[in-house]
Design a protein around this motif. Structure first.
Motif, PDB file in Angstrom:
ATOM      1  N   TYR A 151       0.826  -1.207   0.000  1.00 23.65           N
ATOM      2  CA  TYR A 151       0.000   0.000   0.000  1.00 23.65           C
ATOM      3  C   TYR A 151       0.859   1.255   0.000  1.00 23.65           C
ATOM      4  O   TYR A 151       2.016   1.236   0.402  1.00 23.65           O
ATOM      5  N   TYR A 152       0.256   2.339  -0.483  1.00 21.08           N
ATOM      6  CA  TYR A 152       0.937   3.627  -0.602  1.00 21.08           C
ATOM      7  C   TYR A 152       0.083   4.658   0.136  1.00 21.08           C
ATOM      8  O   TYR A 152      -1.093   4.847  -0.192  1.00 21.08           O
ATOM      9  N   LEU A 153       0.663   5.299   1.117  1.00 20.61           N
ATOM     10  CA  LEU A 153      -0.045   6.295   1.921  1.00 20.61           C
ATOM     11  C   LEU A 153       0.636   7.638   1.804  1.00 20.61           C
ATOM     12  O   LEU A 153       1.831   7.715   1.528  1.00 20.61           O
ATOM     13  N   ARG A 154      -0.152   8.678   2.084  1.00 18.94           N
ATOM     14  CA  ARG A 154       0.422   9.993   2.305  1.00 18.94           C
ATOM     15  C   ARG A 154       0.012  10.378   3.718  1.00 18.94           C
ATOM     16  O   ARG A 154      -1.166  10.379   4.068  1.00 18.94           O
ATOM     17  N   VAL A 155       1.016  10.679   4.539  1.00 26.57           N
ATOM     18  CA  VAL A 155       0.785  11.128   5.908  1.00 26.57           C
ATOM     19  C   VAL A 155       1.502  12.464   6.009  1.00 26.57           C
ATOM     20  O   VAL A 155       2.730  12.513   5.972  1.00 26.57           O
ATOM     21  N   GLY A 156       0.735  13.528   6.076  1.00 26.46           N
ATOM     22  CA  GLY A 156       1.345  14.850   6.054  1.00 26.46           C
ATOM     23  C   GLY A 156       2.014  15.064   4.714  1.00 26.46           C
ATOM     24  O   GLY A 156       1.406  14.874   3.660  1.00 26.46           O
ATOM     25  N   ALA A 157       3.281  15.428   4.743  1.00 24.38           N
ATOM     26  CA  ALA A 157       4.023  15.702   3.508  1.00 24.38           C
ATOM     27  C   ALA A 157       4.795  14.484   3.003  1.00 24.38           C
ATOM     28  O   ALA A 157       5.498  14.581   2.004  1.00 24.38           O
ATOM     29  N   HIS A 158       4.687  13.344   3.666  1.00 20.85           N
ATOM     30  CA  HIS A 158       5.504  12.181   3.310  1.00 20.85           C
ATOM     31  C   HIS A 158       4.665  11.011   2.820  1.00 20.85           C
ATOM     32  O   HIS A 158       3.495  10.880   3.161  1.00 20.85           O
TER      33      HIS A 158
END
Length: 172
Positions: free
Chosen positions: A72-79
């Protein structure tokens, strides 16, 4: 031998030793056998059992490495995070509420490792966190557009994962 009477179990087995001296003799014999490379039937069984358990652990690790679960690919904040999970719902529940699920592909631990190597140039922390870059953005977009996450029916997924915002494939 000594002032102690011979132990009944030892006498019945043919020895004339008290328990303390019997243990001393056993320790001496055991050490000599170990040093000479001889083994007792019990130690051979222990070695075989240890080898069998090691083989089972190796097979389990290989099975886990090749099991089809989710990358899976997540975005958490800017990362961004590239991760692997067998139970994606449970895994996503551990992220903060502002987490965005960008894409998912069916894959193995080996595939996750390949993705980590592929984008290592933008790694920022640990081995799974990355700063945004065009190559990673493109890859996530391709995974999302190819709908490799066919198990993901958006309305049902949103209901189950209220903490994580599901971003459609036009996520930018």
């Amino acid at each position: 031998m000594c002032e102690h009477d011979a132990d009944r179990a030892i006498v019945d087995a043919g020895g004339q030793y008290c328990r303390m001296h019997a243990l001393l003799v056993w320790t001496i014999i055991d050490n000599e056998m170990r040093e000479s490379g001889m083994s007792t039937p019990n130690s051979r069984m222990q070695e075989e059992l240890a080898a069998q358990k090691a083989e089972e652990r190796k097979a389990a690790a290989e099975e886990k490495r090749n099991r089809q679960d989710y990358v899976y690919y997540l975005r958490v904040g800017a990362h961004f995070k590239i991760g692997f999970a067998s139970n994606l719902e449970q895994r996503l529940a551990s992220y903060p509420p502002d987490t965005e699920l960008l894409a998912v592909e069916v894959g193995t631990l080996q595939l996750e490792t390949e993705r980590h190597r592929e984008f290592k140039h933008s790694r920022i922390a640990g081995r799974e966190w990355y700063r945004p870059n065009p190559a990673l953005d493109h890859h996530i977009r391709i995974v999302a557009e190819n709908k490799r996450h066919t198990w993901w029916e958006e309305s049902e997924w949103r209901r189950k994962t209220e903490r994580v915002k599901v971003v459609p494939h036009n996520w930018q």
